[in-house]
Design an enzyme around this catalytic site. Sequence first.
Site, PDB file in Angstrom:
ATOM      1  N   GLY A  34      46.408  35.355  45.920  1.00 18.26           N
ATOM      2  CA  GLY A  34      47.030  36.368  45.071  1.00 18.26           C
ATOM      3  C   GLY A  34      47.785  37.353  45.947  1.00 18.26           C
ATOM      4  N   SER A  35      47.916  38.570  45.466  1.00 18.11           N
ATOM      5  CA  SER A  35      48.761  39.536  46.165  1.00 18.11           C
ATOM      6  C   SER A  35      48.039  40.158  47.364  1.00 18.11           C
ATOM      7  CB  SER A  35      49.183  40.632  45.196  1.00 18.11           C
ATOM      8  OG  SER A  35      48.032  41.334  44.770  1.00 18.11           O
ATOM      9  N   THR A  36      48.813  40.680  48.276  1.00 16.35           N
ATOM     10  CA  THR A  36      48.245  41.348  49.458  1.00 16.35           C
ATOM     11  C   THR A  36      47.442  42.576  49.023  1.00 16.35           C
ATOM     12  OG1 THR A  36      50.021  40.518  50.845  1.00 16.35           O
ATOM     13  CG2 THR A  36      48.863  42.460  51.653  1.00 16.35           C
ATOM     14  N   ALA A  37      47.911  43.278  47.998  1.00 19.66           N
ATOM     15  CA  ALA A  37      47.203  44.484  47.549  1.00 19.66           C
ATOM     16  C   ALA A  37      45.794  44.131  47.070  1.00 19.66           C
ATOM     17  CB  ALA A  37      47.998  45.152  46.420  1.00 19.66           C
ATOM     18  N   THR A  38      45.663  43.059  46.281  1.00 15.67           N
ATOM     19  CA  THR A  38      44.334  42.659  45.813  1.00 15.67           C
ATOM     20  C   THR A  38      43.513  42.104  46.975  1.00 15.67           C
ATOM     21  OG1 THR A  38      45.340  42.108  43.695  1.00 15.67           O
ATOM     22  CG2 THR A  38      43.109  41.334  44.044  1.00 15.67           C
ATOM     23  N   GLY A  39      44.168  41.394  47.881  1.00 13.31           N
ATOM     24  CA  GLY A  39      43.476  40.866  49.065  1.00 13.31           C
ATOM     25  C   GLY A  39      42.776  41.969  49.836  1.00 13.31           C
TER      26      GLY A  39
ATOM     27  N   GLU B 243      44.784  33.805  50.874  1.00 15.13           N
ATOM     28  CA  GLU B 243      46.175  33.330  50.818  1.00 15.13           C
ATOM     29  C   GLU B 243      46.948  34.377  50.031  1.00 15.13           C
ATOM     30  OE1 GLU B 243      47.355  30.859  52.382  1.00 15.13           O
ATOM     31  OE2 GLU B 243      45.772  29.376  52.663  1.00 15.13           O
TER      32      GLU B 243
ATOM     33  N   CYS C 159      54.535  31.280  46.340  1.00 16.23           N
ATOM     34  CA  CYS C 159      54.132  32.112  47.485  1.00 16.23           C
ATOM     35  C   CYS C 159      54.992  31.818  48.690  1.00 16.23           C
ATOM     36  CB  CYS C 159      52.660  31.897  47.796  1.00 16.23           C
ATOM     37  SG  CYS C 159      52.215  30.163  47.965  1.00 16.23           S
TER      38      CYS C 159
HETATM   39  P1  NAD Z   1      47.089  39.356  41.868  1.00 15.37           P
HETATM   40  O1  NAD Z   1      46.568  39.777  43.196  1.00 15.37           O
HETATM   41  O2  NAD Z   1      47.574  40.377  40.938  1.00 15.37           O
HETATM   42  O3  NAD Z   1      45.965  38.544  41.068  1.00 15.37           O
HETATM   43  C1  NAD Z   1      45.328  37.405  41.616  1.00 15.37           C
HETATM   44  C2  NAD Z   1      43.931  37.278  41.029  1.00 15.37           C
HETATM   45  O4  NAD Z   1      43.103  38.353  41.479  1.00 15.37           O
HETATM   46  C3  NAD Z   1      43.869  37.306  39.510  1.00 15.37           C
HETATM   47  O5  NAD Z   1      42.976  36.291  39.090  1.00 15.37           O
HETATM   48  C4  NAD Z   1      43.313  38.694  39.209  1.00 15.37           C
HETATM   49  O6  NAD Z   1      42.603  38.779  38.007  1.00 15.37           O
HETATM   50  C5  NAD Z   1      42.383  38.878  40.382  1.00 15.37           C
HETATM   51  N1  NAD Z   1      42.048  40.282  40.683  1.00 15.37           N
HETATM   52  C6  NAD Z   1      42.670  41.400  40.304  1.00 15.37           C
HETATM   53  N2  NAD Z   1      42.089  42.494  40.842  1.00 15.37           N
HETATM   54  C7  NAD Z   1      41.059  42.048  41.581  1.00 15.37           C
HETATM   55  C8  NAD Z   1      40.085  42.672  42.421  1.00 15.37           C
HETATM   56  N3  NAD Z   1      40.040  43.997  42.600  1.00 15.37           N
HETATM   57  N4  NAD Z   1      39.197  41.883  43.066  1.00 15.37           N
HETATM   58  C9  NAD Z   1      39.246  40.539  42.915  1.00 15.37           C
HETATM   59  N5  NAD Z   1      40.135  39.896  42.147  1.00 15.37           N
HETATM   60  C10 NAD Z   1      41.043  40.635  41.485  1.00 15.37           C
HETATM   61  O7  NAD Z   1      48.207  38.267  42.193  1.00 15.37           O
HETATM   62  P2  NAD Z   1      49.167  37.471  41.159  1.00 15.37           P
HETATM   63  O8  NAD Z   1      50.169  38.447  40.650  1.00 15.37           O
HETATM   64  O9  NAD Z   1      48.355  36.684  40.210  1.00 15.37           O
HETATM   65  O10 NAD Z   1      49.865  36.431  42.128  1.00 15.37           O
HETATM   66  C11 NAD Z   1      51.087  36.673  42.765  1.00 15.37           C
HETATM   67  C12 NAD Z   1      50.864  36.936  44.240  1.00 15.37           C
HETATM   68  O11 NAD Z   1      50.096  35.870  44.800  1.00 15.37           O
HETATM   69  C13 NAD Z   1      52.136  36.952  45.024  1.00 15.37           C
HETATM   70  O12 NAD Z   1      52.103  37.994  45.970  1.00 15.37           O
HETATM   71  C14 NAD Z   1      52.140  35.615  45.752  1.00 15.37           C
HETATM   72  O13 NAD Z   1      52.882  35.589  46.941  1.00 15.37           O
HETATM   73  C15 NAD Z   1      50.699  35.415  45.995  1.00 15.37           C
HETATM   74  N6  NAD Z   1      50.394  33.987  46.181  1.00 15.37           N
HETATM   75  C16 NAD Z   1      50.040  33.553  47.429  1.00 15.37           C
HETATM   76  C17 NAD Z   1      49.788  32.209  47.650  1.00 15.37           C
HETATM   77  C18 NAD Z   1      49.404  31.704  49.015  1.00 15.37           C
HETATM   78  O14 NAD Z   1      49.016  30.547  49.130  1.00 15.37           O
HETATM   79  N7  NAD Z   1      49.490  32.507  50.045  1.00 15.37           N
HETATM   80  C19 NAD Z   1      49.891  31.307  46.594  1.00 15.37           C
HETATM   81  C20 NAD Z   1      50.248  31.797  45.328  1.00 15.37           C
HETATM   82  C21 NAD Z   1      50.497  33.141  45.142  1.00 15.37           C
END
Ligand code: NAD
Length: 470
Positions: A222-227, A244, A278
Amino acid sequence: MPSTMTSILDAITVSESEGRPIPDAATRETIGYAPVHTLADLDAAIAAARAAQPSWNALGHAERSRILNEIADDIEANAEELAQILSREQGKPLNGPNARFEVGACAVWTRNAADTVLEPEVVFEAGASRAEVHYDALGVVGAIGPWNWPMMITVWQMAPSLRMGNTVVVKPSEYTPLSVLALVEIWNRHLPEGVLTAISGDREVGAAIAGHPGFDKIMFTGSTATGRKIVESSANNLARLTLELGGNDAGIILPGTTVSNIAENLFWGVFLNAGQTCAALKRLYVHDSVYDEVVDTLAGMAQQMPMGNGLDENNLLGPLQNEKQFDIVKGLVDDARTRGARIVTGGEAAPELGPLFYRTTVVADIEDGTPLVDEEQFGPVIPVIRYSDVDDAVRRANASSQGLGASVWADDADAAAEVATRIQSGTVWINNHGAINPAVPFGGVKQSGYGQEFGAAGLKAVSNPKVISR
Ligand code: NAD
């Protein structure tokens, strides 16, 4: 609702009063109602996973691999229905490198996790002394996924985890729960009770997973901010992490490149899944000598590539998946226009196709320091930046906090490979961008995350390395 969408969708959806409406990405009509799982459901899923793990682990690699291959067969047998659910919910068309391709990849990656050999490694031997590293199951893995490639990324997380003897709790993105629930429905036809549970919850449930003491490992995409938040939570449970995260992948086209040779790969490297990928190419550095030709070629292809409802077999590009993403993309392009960048094609919504369609967009005469270049746009837009000195282009490509993928394009692949050695990213593709292979490790550097997926590296990432030394 099309007649092909019956059994799996019926099995995973709930009634209107019990569920949350999930819109079709193209039309915004409700596809069905996703269950709303609670924190109590999460606790129950973790308890079931914990209870099921010892016997799942005791089955051994050969039996688990057999089951995973059986699952891959079943994914293939249900491929069309899965692709239709995915296409409607996520928005990507059935055809092209899209929904059918994603479902096919689910089977391929499942088989790869099943068939990759991971033997204990002898790391020291001298006389009677010997040290071996064995790869044991970790326990329970939590898998949290995004909305852009929801099925495929979930498979990347759960297939290696299950193969190594872990049990798994999956939490799909709140934007694409049906795709993942459909996939898990197929998997659970073959798995013992409790081994795999999908929890369809919101961000609060995601946060609860990250900090839960019941998990030994979190696979997060998911996003870097959530990571970042997940790293903070892992201080509590010391869960192992594979992260990731986001990318802002650069591509560099070297001087004198024959543009017609690279056009097809370049276009899809940028616009795969309407840019919601991504490791898509998100900022393109082009040498003076071919700048105008590259801009014109991309713009010409953008104007011709059919965009529209994913269920229409002719379309190869779909909408933005959700309103939030639509607003981000629109905002970045509007801002670039205000700063004087040239919108060569696109640069506006396509409301006649549906509320979240945005025209395939090429932006020229733009520089680093503009948000459209510096930030991840995650949509069907490419900023094309002119350069005259290769070292300067490498410096600019590296001047990012992200480092997921990158690419170098040239007639001479060896010259491109030399430039690749100087780029800071998890993968550098030559004359390609985003091509993935289940045997080749994939992961980011810098703030694009840490840990690798796929192949033997991916199996190790969901294992405890244990040394047996004598
Ligand atoms: P996101 O971070 O908003 O959400 C991802 C997941 O995290 C969702 O299931 C969400 O419900 C969950 N989540 C939200 N807050 C959380 C928390 N505090 N703790 C744990 N989980 C939480 O990301 P998104 O908008 O769904 O995805 C888009 C982003 O993902 C883009 O930045 C993209 O580059 C990245 N991405 C990376 C890869 C990779 O392999 N590196 C692959 C696909 C997408």
